[in-house]
Design an enzyme around this catalytic site. Structure first.
Site, short mmCIF file in Angstrom:
data_model
loop_
_atom_site.label_atom_id
_atom_site.label_comp_id
_atom_site.label_asym_id
_atom_site.label_seq_id
_atom_site.Cartn_x
_atom_site.Cartn_y
_atom_site.Cartn_z
CB SER A 161 -1.13 59.18 41.00
OG SER A 161 -2.08 60.21 41.21
CE1 TYR A 194 -5.07 55.56 42.02
CE2 TYR A 194 -4.84 57.86 42.69
CZ TYR A 194 -4.68 56.86 41.74
OH TYR A 194 -4.10 57.16 40.54
#
Ligand code: 8X3
Length: 246
Positions: free
Chosen positions: A138, A151
């Site tokens: 990501s 995350y």
């Protein structure tokens, strides 16, 4: 392009995983799709009869995963490529605002799940002598922002794990690529918001997000490079995504 290969895709029932599977199947690849939603897996198996093999399993469950990989039908047993697309974000706010369960689920899925699948599949990629692993990280792995904590750090793990694994794979003819997308329209926001569609839609309201197909195109492009080329990292974001928090 027409291909004759078998690709394992995790997170195959939605979003980027599903988009990767559809492009690969269209190009003639066979896909072993790993996902948790049986109805969607069955629908894919019906739609791509003979080319799609479903493994209904949570990537966190390494025992079942290994059993399913070891009992693949002969047609799917020689695995050429792996796309690790399963991953999720749960909860909102600062570290003390999210629950222990959110933290556990993110780490178990994004970190342990990716390790589990990679360890289950890698021996076959090495045996085939022309494998490729693509890990979905990501943009959150490369920038820091409030609310990123668990995350974003789990995705930084994916990046670094890939770089280290790549050093092991040199000489094995197994390539490894990390893809780091920014905001991508998918059920990701719905999961983050515990099924609240209104809140989920707000995640994408300030820009035109990437579509899962945009990211899948990058994945497949990396897979289709000549075998002497290793695409190490692709970072892609919506043109309007603010990165000043870098
Ligand atoms: C999530 C990407 O930009 O929403 O993986 O943090 S972003």
């Amino acid at each position: 392009m027409k291909t004759d290969e078998t690709v394992v895709v995790t997170g195959v029932t939605s979003g980027i995983g599903l988009a990767c599977a559809r492009i690969l199947l269209k190009q003639g690849s066979k896909v072993i799709g790993i996902g948790r939603r049986e109805d969607r897996l069955n629908a894919l198996a019906d739609e791509y009869h003979g080319s799609f093999h479903a493994i209904n399993c949570d990537v966190r469950d390494s025992q079942t995963l290994n059993e399913r990989i070891n009992e693949l039908p002969a047609k799917f047993a020689a695995i050429d490529k792996l796309v690790n697309a399963a991953g999720l974000l749960q909860g909102h706010g600062k570290l003390l605002d999210i629950t222990d369960e959110h933290i556990q689920t993110m780490l178990d899925t994004n970190v342990h799940g990716l390790i589990n699948v990679t360890r289950a599949v890698l021996p076959r990629l090495i045996a085939g002598g022309h494998g490729h692993v693509v890990n979905l990280s990501s943009i959150g792995a490369h920038v820091h922002y409030q609310g990123g904590h668990v995350y974003a750090a789990s995705k930084a793990f994916v990046d670094h794990f890939g770089r280290c694994l790549r050093t092991e794979l040199v000489g094995s003819r197994v390539r490894l690529t990390t893809i780091a997308p920014g905001k991508t329209r998918s059920e990701f926001a719905l999961v983050q918001n515990n099924g609240d569609q209104v809140r989920a839609d707000k995640v994408y309201s300030s820009l035109t997000p990437l579509e899962p197909e945009d990211v899948a195109n990058a994945v497949v492009w990396a897979l289709r490079q000549p075998t002497h080329v290793n695409i190490n990292l692709i970072e892609l974001t919506p043109a309007d995504q603010e990165l000043s928090y870098r």
